[in-house]
Design a protein around this motif. Structure first.
Motif, PDB file in Angstrom:
ATOM      1  N   ASN A  72       1.358   9.854  -3.803  1.00  0.00           N
ATOM      2  CA  ASN A  72       0.593  10.862  -4.543  1.00  0.00           C
ATOM      3  C   ASN A  72      -0.913  10.572  -4.540  1.00  0.00           C
ATOM      4  O   ASN A  72      -1.656  11.090  -5.367  1.00  0.00           O
ATOM      5  CB  ASN A  72       1.117  10.956  -5.987  1.00  0.00           C
ATOM      6  CG  ASN A  72       0.776  12.279  -6.627  1.00  0.00           C
ATOM      7  OD1 ASN A  72       0.705  13.289  -5.930  1.00  0.00           O
ATOM      8  ND2 ASN A  72       0.562  12.293  -7.922  1.00  0.00           N
ATOM      9  N   GLN A  73      -1.349   9.682  -3.622  1.00  0.00           N
ATOM     10  CA  GLN A  73      -2.769   9.352  -3.496  1.00  0.00           C
ATOM     11  C   GLN A  73      -3.143   9.501  -2.019  1.00  0.00           C
ATOM     12  O   GLN A  73      -2.270   9.561  -1.167  1.00  0.00           O
ATOM     13  CB  GLN A  73      -3.011   7.885  -3.873  1.00  0.00           C
ATOM     14  CG  GLN A  73      -2.500   7.472  -5.229  1.00  0.00           C
ATOM     15  CD  GLN A  73      -3.483   7.785  -6.338  1.00  0.00           C
ATOM     16  OE1 GLN A  73      -4.677   7.716  -6.122  1.00  0.00           O
ATOM     17  NE2 GLN A  73      -2.967   8.156  -7.500  1.00  0.00           N
ATOM     18  N   ALA A  74      -4.430   9.511  -1.753  1.00  0.00           N
ATOM     19  CA  ALA A  74      -4.855   9.508  -0.351  1.00  0.00           C
ATOM     20  C   ALA A  74      -4.443   8.161   0.234  1.00  0.00           C
ATOM     21  O   ALA A  74      -4.851   7.119  -0.233  1.00  0.00           O
ATOM     22  CB  ALA A  74      -6.356   9.674  -0.271  1.00  0.00           C
ATOM     23  N   VAL A  75      -3.591   8.196   1.253  1.00  0.00           N
ATOM     24  CA  VAL A  75      -3.063   6.950   1.823  1.00  0.00           C
ATOM     25  C   VAL A  75      -4.134   6.267   2.671  1.00  0.00           C
ATOM     26  O   VAL A  75      -4.877   6.913   3.387  1.00  0.00           O
ATOM     27  CB  VAL A  75      -1.811   7.257   2.679  1.00  0.00           C
ATOM     28  CG1 VAL A  75      -1.274   5.995   3.344  1.00  0.00           C
ATOM     29  CG2 VAL A  75      -0.733   7.890   1.812  1.00  0.00           C
TER      30      VAL A  75
ATOM     31  N   ASN B   2       0.352   4.005  -2.992  1.00  0.00           N
ATOM     32  CA  ASN B   2      -0.424   5.190  -2.604  1.00  0.00           C
ATOM     33  C   ASN B   2       0.352   6.501  -2.690  1.00  0.00           C
ATOM     34  O   ASN B   2      -0.142   7.541  -2.249  1.00  0.00           O
ATOM     35  CB  ASN B   2      -0.967   5.014  -1.179  1.00  0.00           C
ATOM     36  CG  ASN B   2      -2.145   4.069  -1.161  1.00  0.00           C
ATOM     37  OD1 ASN B   2      -3.027   4.151  -1.993  1.00  0.00           O
ATOM     38  ND2 ASN B   2      -2.139   3.138  -0.223  1.00  0.00           N
TER      39      ASN B   2
ATOM     40  N   GLU C 226       0.829  -1.219   0.000  1.00  0.00           N
ATOM     41  CA  GLU C 226       0.000   0.000   0.000  1.00  0.00           C
ATOM     42  C   GLU C 226       0.861   1.265   0.000  1.00  0.00           C
ATOM     43  O   GLU C 226       0.579   2.229  -0.711  1.00  0.00           O
ATOM     44  CB  GLU C 226      -0.924   0.024   1.226  1.00  0.00           C
ATOM     45  CG  GLU C 226      -2.051  -0.977   1.214  1.00  0.00           C
ATOM     46  CD  GLU C 226      -3.137  -0.682   0.179  1.00  0.00           C
ATOM     47  OE1 GLU C 226      -3.085   0.357  -0.491  1.00  0.00           O
ATOM     48  OE2 GLU C 226      -4.027  -1.541   0.037  1.00  0.00           O
TER      49      GLU C 226
ATOM     50  N   MET D 141      -7.538  -0.935  -7.827  1.00  0.00           N
ATOM     51  CA  MET D 141      -6.424  -0.006  -7.932  1.00  0.00           C
ATOM     52  C   MET D 141      -6.984   1.327  -8.447  1.00  0.00           C
ATOM     53  O   MET D 141      -7.977   1.356  -9.153  1.00  0.00           O
ATOM     54  CB  MET D 141      -5.357  -0.521  -8.920  1.00  0.00           C
ATOM     55  CG  MET D 141      -4.816  -1.918  -8.636  1.00  0.00           C
ATOM     56  SD  MET D 141      -4.126  -2.159  -6.979  1.00  0.00           S
ATOM     57  CE  MET D 141      -2.677  -1.129  -7.044  1.00  0.00           C
ATOM     58  N   ALA D 142      -6.296   2.417  -8.113  1.00  0.00           N
ATOM     59  CA  ALA D 142      -6.794   3.733  -8.543  1.00  0.00           C
ATOM     60  C   ALA D 142      -6.720   3.841 -10.057  1.00  0.00           C
ATOM     61  O   ALA D 142      -5.874   3.229 -10.680  1.00  0.00           O
ATOM     62  CB  ALA D 142      -5.935   4.811  -7.914  1.00  0.00           C
TER      63      ALA D 142
END
Ligand SMILES: NC(=O)c1ccc[n+]([C@@H]2O[C@H](COP(=O)([O-])OP(=O)(O)OC[C@H]3O[C@@H](n4cnc5c(N)ncnc54)[C@H](OP(=O)(O)O)[C@@H]3O)[C@@H](O)[C@H]2O)c1
Length: 325
Positions: free
Chosen positions: A204-207, A202, A198, A324-325
């Motif tokens: 550069n993403q909301a962790v 994650n 994770e 996944m994003a």
């Protein structure tokens, strides 16, 4: 690609047998029985049969009884010591009834050296192959630790050193004072505790709120050729046969997927769970904690299992419960 330990010339097996379950209960007043010794013999035999010759201990496991039982096995099985790698840990002091001395961590020189002496006595051997510092002590003085490790190395009591549950920053700090390289970092990593993945995906993403795996640790260990070892890699059997009745939908779905892949690949569910860790390019070494000979054999099958990228991602996505994003 060889594992970091192998790259250093240490002939580690791909899997390690964790000995936390040896010696029965953690209650110090309960003595070691013949049944515990028999169980340990059978677990060691099953491990060797499954190609596992790396054994993970800690001075605290079952309050010293795990090492003691293992020492009995070594005594009753001449020649075994030369075939295996023995790793132990120190640095945790368990609460022993004195309310003025709570359970705590202790990286003092005195405690490290005394702990190793006690482990060697229980195991009945002159040296440990690897010693890990179990959990980071906030009162750690890196120069004091360096003195302790230096003394252990040059007295021949420990060949190599490592850590457990440490972040990259903590390892770097400690390493800066040491003459010896730290060659292992043991952390919780599994399909249930997939924070190590994770953290990377994650960026550069909301962790994910529950992710506690320290950022940069996986990368640092790979750069420095530090062997990552996964504790509780089987998630205590959650995906390989233990009841999931009171578990989340994600856990239940993952257990079902593991079962399906195991059937499709004609292998054991344990092998799928571990193969998921083994596929990671960091060459993670799972430290399996079962004492059950059948389960140890099932785990051993993991080294023969190949998961496709798609299967690896499907297991990860199912266990995290979101795409996944
Ligand atoms: N460095 C650290 O801080 C740290 C912390 C914890 C552990 N460790 C190390 O990691 C090793 C593994 O940890 P672990 O034992 O917590 O994790 P694990 O390998 O994930 O789980 C093993 C435990 O789960 C049980 N189990 C497995 N499959 C099962 C099933 N299908 N049904 C019911 N029970 C099942 C086993 O019981 P059976 O024995 O009956 O199979 C055993 O008690 C330890 O032995 C120790 O060496 C290190």
């Amino acid at each position: 690609m060889n594992m970091p330990l192998q790259q250093r010339g240490i002939p580690a097996s791909r899997l390690s047998l964790g000995c936390m379950g040896f010696g029965g209960e953690w209650d110090a007043s309960k003595p070691i029985t013949g049944e515990h010794v028999k169980q340990a013999h059978e677990a060691v035999e099953a491990a060797l049969g499954a190609g596992i010759h790396f054994f993970d201990h800690a001075n605290i496991y079952t309050r010293g009884k795990a090492e003691k039982v293992f020492g009995q096995v070594l005594k009753e099985r001449p020649g075994l010591r030369e075939q295996i790698i023995i790793q132990s840990k120190c640095g945790i002091r368990l609460y022993d009834g004195d309310d003025e001395a709570p359970g705590r961590y202790d990286f003092s020189k005195e405690h490290i050296i005394a702990s190793v002496d006690d482990s060697l006595k229980r195991l009945g051997i002159p040296y440990l192959d690897i010693l890990l510092l179990h959990r980071p002590d906030p009162l750690m003085d890196r120069y004091e630790v360096a003195e302790a490790l230096h003394q252990l190395k040059f007295s021949g009591k420990v060949r190599y050193f490592g850590v457990s549950n440490m972040s990259a920053g903590q390892i770097r700090l400690l390493q800066s004072a040491l003459g010896e390289p730290l060659i292992v970092n043991q952390l919780e990593m599994s399909l249930l505790k997939a924070g190590f993945v994770e953290t990377g995906v994650n960026v550069n993403q909301a962790v994910a709120a529950d992710n506690v795996f320290p950022e940069g640790t996986l990368e640092y260990c790979q750069l420095e050729n530090i062997q990552l070892q996964a504790w509780s890699p089987l998630a205590q059997g959650l995906f390989s046969g233990r009841s999931t009745a009171d578990q989340s939908e994600a856990v239940q779905n993952t257990a079902a997927l593991v079962k399906r892949y195991a059937e499709e690949k004609n292998t054991a569910p344990e092998a799928i769970v571990l193969a998921w860790l083994l596929k990671h390019p960091a060459q993670i070494q799972p430290v399996i904690g079962t004492v059950n000979p059948q389960r140890i054999a099932a785990c051993g099958e993991a080294v023969h299992v190949t998961l496709t990228r798609e299967e690896w991602y499907k297991l990860f996505i199912t266990s995290r419960g979101r795409a996944m994003a």
